[in-house]
Scaffold this motif. Structure first.
Motif, PDB file in Angstrom:
ATOM      1  N   ASP B  87      91.380  64.762-109.069  1.00 44.17           N
ATOM      2  CA  ASP B  87      91.591  66.079-108.466  1.00 44.17           C
ATOM      3  C   ASP B  87      90.430  66.444-107.531  1.00 44.17           C
ATOM      4  O   ASP B  87      90.641  66.942-106.424  1.00 44.17           O
ATOM      5  CB  ASP B  87      91.755  67.148-109.554  1.00 44.17           C
ATOM      6  N   ALA B  88      89.201  66.166-107.981  1.00 46.44           N
ATOM      7  CA  ALA B  88      88.027  66.513-107.166  1.00 46.44           C
ATOM      8  C   ALA B  88      88.000  65.708-105.865  1.00 46.44           C
ATOM      9  O   ALA B  88      87.761  66.265-104.785  1.00 46.44           O
ATOM     10  CB  ALA B  88      86.744  66.282-107.961  1.00 46.44           C
ATOM     11  N   GLU B  91      90.529  66.944-103.433  1.00 44.35           N
ATOM     12  CA  GLU B  91      90.086  68.175-102.778  1.00 44.35           C
ATOM     13  C   GLU B  91      89.060  67.874-101.679  1.00 44.35           C
ATOM     14  O   GLU B  91      89.064  68.509-100.626  1.00 44.35           O
ATOM     15  CB  GLU B  91      89.514  69.118-103.847  1.00 44.35           C
ATOM     16  N   ASN B  94      91.097  66.639 -98.826  1.00 48.28           N
ATOM     17  CA  ASN B  94      91.795  67.789 -98.253  1.00 48.28           C
ATOM     18  C   ASN B  94      90.866  68.597 -97.344  1.00 48.28           C
ATOM     19  O   ASN B  94      91.229  68.965 -96.220  1.00 48.28           O
ATOM     20  CB  ASN B  94      92.322  68.661 -99.403  1.00 48.28           C
ATOM     21  N   MET B  95      89.639  68.836 -97.803  1.00 51.29           N
ATOM     22  CA  MET B  95      88.712  69.643 -96.992  1.00 51.29           C
ATOM     23  C   MET B  95      88.231  68.877 -95.754  1.00 51.29           C
ATOM     24  O   MET B  95      88.084  69.468 -94.683  1.00 51.29           O
ATOM     25  CB  MET B  95      87.525  70.109 -97.840  1.00 51.29           C
TER      26      MET B  95
END
Ligand SMILES: [Mg+2]
Lengths: 121, 161
Positions: B87-88, B91, B94-95
């Motif tokens: 998940d990290a 993210e 994604n960023m």
């Protein structure tokens, strides 16, 4: 001050809640998408909603529209935290009822400033 | 075929912005490369984009680097990192892809990004058809390797105007 943090990423929920805690806001609940956010909000009102945009099931923009369409929840400030920062994105979010906007990546100072801005509005 | 330099510069600064702002982990950028991965990449996080441009942003890291990033994001010690890595790292991708996309959208028609996909394993090698343009930007993260690759397909493969 009661917060509801809506994000499909558990990492991002943790980052936002850690940031809120550091700013002195300790009453935080969380939800994994807009649908869960609506359920949480109708069950227990909060003072500010912080929501992501891109989420499965119900996006942050659909969530904001639904919050504004319900008499019981329509007045709650909504702060959107997202990577979507093109001009068209921001216009779409504000039209849906989002009160203010934080672009990821963000600093704690930005979150603080935007919370104060939505509370003053 | 490699990617225009102006796009890689934009990708490098987007990556640095994410790491500087959200993580207390400074990155040291190295010269962009083409060709196969020459460092361990146990964690691969991918975000696709489509619209004016089409392609992928791929973040490669060692498992040690991914655990360090996750620890920094969550504010917990590295040894307490358990199932949070996918998940990290999703993210992070994604960023990075989102910041890259926003910078392009400021000067040309915009593209939309997908939700991230994360794979953890060993000995990855990624092969794509020769019709794609791809370049990889390596970074040193406190001695651990990390790299971000840009893959472009379709018609819009030129640099920034
Ligand atoms: Mg999301």
């Amino acid at each position: 001050m009661r917060f509801l943090v809506v994000d499909d990423s558990s990492t991002m929920r943790r980052i936002i809640i850690n940031t809120l805690n550091k700013l002195g806001y300790t009453e935080c609940r969380e939800a994994g998408n807009g649908r869960e956010g609506l359920d949480a909000l109708t069950a227990n009102p909060v003072d500010i909603v912080i929501t992501d945009w891109n989420m499965p099931e119900m996006s942050g923009v659909e969530f904001a529209r639904a919050v504004r369409a319900n008499d019981a929840t329509k007045a709650v400030p909504i702060l959107m935290v997202t990577t979507n920062a093109a001009e068209g994105d921001i216009v779409e979010a504000l039209k849906a009822g989002v009160s203010n906007y934080v672009v990821k990546p963000f600093t704690p100072a930005t979150i603080k400033e935007k919370i104060e801005a939505v509370l003053k509005a | 075929m490699s990617v225009p330099h102006s796009l890689l510069t934009t990708l490098v600064s987007a990556t640095e912005e994410v790491f500087d702002t959200m993580l207390a982990l400074p990155l040291q950028a190295k010269a962009p490369v083409t060709g196969p991965l020459d460092v361990p990449a146990n964690v691969v996080a991918t975000v696709a984009f489509a619209g004016h441009r089409r392609g992928l942003v791929v973040v490669y890291s060692s498992l040690a680097a991914a655990r360090q990033i996750t620890s920094s994001m969550l504010g917990i010690p590295v040894h307490e990192v358990n199932g949070e890595v996918p998940d990290a790292m999703g993210e992070i991708a994604n960023m990075v892809a989102g910041t890259f996309r926003n910078r392009l959208a400021a000067v040309e028609p915009s593209s939309d990004i997908s939700v991230p996909t994360v794979t953890i394993g060993t000995d990855f090698s990624t092969l794509y058809s020769s019709a794609v343009f791809r370049s990889r930007c390596p970074f040193d993260m406190q001695g651990e390797p990390l790299s971000v690759e840009l893959i472009l397909t379709g018609d819009q493969v030129g640099g920034l105007k």
